[in-house]
Design a protein around this motif. Sequence first.
Motif, PDB file in Angstrom:
ATOM      1  N   ASP A  31     -63.240 -11.845 -12.197  1.00 41.46           N
ATOM      2  CA  ASP A  31     -64.269 -12.770 -11.745  1.00 41.46           C
ATOM      3  C   ASP A  31     -65.031 -13.336 -12.950  1.00 41.46           C
ATOM      4  OD1 ASP A  31     -66.202 -10.864 -12.533  1.00 41.46           O
ATOM      5  OD2 ASP A  31     -66.319 -10.002 -10.533  1.00 41.46           O
ATOM      6  N   ASP A  32     -65.924 -14.256 -12.703  1.00 41.29           N
ATOM      7  CA  ASP A  32     -66.622 -14.936 -13.795  1.00 41.29           C
ATOM      8  C   ASP A  32     -67.429 -13.977 -14.661  1.00 41.29           C
ATOM      9  OD1 ASP A  32     -65.564 -17.317 -12.986  1.00 41.29           O
ATOM     10  OD2 ASP A  32     -67.359 -18.015 -11.924  1.00 41.29           O
ATOM     11  N   THR A  33     -68.038 -12.978 -14.030  1.00 43.63           N
ATOM     12  CA  THR A  33     -68.836 -12.017 -14.783  1.00 43.63           C
ATOM     13  C   THR A  33     -67.973 -11.234 -15.764  1.00 43.63           C
ATOM     14  OG1 THR A  33     -70.424 -11.785 -12.968  1.00 43.63           O
ATOM     15  CG2 THR A  33     -70.359 -10.022 -14.606  1.00 43.63           C
ATOM     16  N   GLU A  34     -66.832 -10.773 -15.290  1.00 49.48           N
ATOM     17  CA  GLU A  34     -65.947 -10.001 -16.154  1.00 49.48           C
ATOM     18  C   GLU A  34     -65.312 -10.880 -17.234  1.00 49.48           C
ATOM     19  OE1 GLU A  34     -65.385  -6.880 -16.681  1.00 49.48           O
ATOM     20  OE2 GLU A  34     -66.824  -6.288 -15.158  1.00 49.48           O
ATOM     21  N   GLU A  52     -57.314 -12.989 -12.790  1.00 47.63           N
ATOM     22  CA  GLU A  52     -57.811 -12.352 -11.576  1.00 47.63           C
ATOM     23  C   GLU A  52     -59.249 -11.842 -11.745  1.00 47.63           C
ATOM     24  OE1 GLU A  52     -56.089 -12.329  -8.724  1.00 47.63           O
ATOM     25  OE2 GLU A  52     -54.575 -13.500  -9.812  1.00 47.63           O
TER      26      GLU A  52
END
Length: 235
Positions: free
Chosen positions: A88-91, A86
Amino acid sequence: MSRIRSAVVSCEHGGNFIPARYRALFAGQDSLLNSHRGYDPGALFLARELSKRLDCPLFYSHVSRLLVELNRSPHHPSLFSIVSRELDDTERTRVLQHYYAPHRKAVAAALRRALRKAGDVLHLSVHTFTPVLDGAARKADVGLLYDPGRLGERRFCHEWRASIRARNEILRVRRNYPYLGKADGFTTWLRRELDTPRYVGVELEVNQGFPLGDSRTWRWLRRLLAGSLCDVVSS
């Protein structure tokens, strides 16, 4: 006769800790975190004992595999769990930079240092496995996982199994069970990364019935594994 001259021990699933930044994501997931999907019960305790007996470096993570799976390659579909997908790409990138890459780089660096010396280098990646998976009972107490195509690994696991069996004939010790040693995993990645037959990558798998069961039997098994391992490494 073993050609092992040095060793490194690692434990990829040593705990079920979730960093504060991601605790909201795992709210209500205590049962999952405390299950075999969250970590390998007993693995870190065993890894510490084995590294002490071998007098070699230990690298471990106590962050839950449900945040990021340290025993999977960077592009494996199970790198992130059903919960952490769940993010996002940054996290996801942040998780990889803080909790995934440092462990793998540290182990690889220690192995490269050891490989500069003479002889084969053993990398023992310590795990435990659930006694029952998807309703099917696992028929083993101890598993030794390796790539059968690599002579050093095949020979080492043959000798270690024989050493264990010499100490106790009843203990069920199987090779490449309950998983295949050449399937995707940290040792498989390191075989490609280090690119030398002197790297002996072995995954030790112990049935979780031992660490979750009688403490006296668990202590007996740890001592047996440590003693049999030292016999092979020092032979």
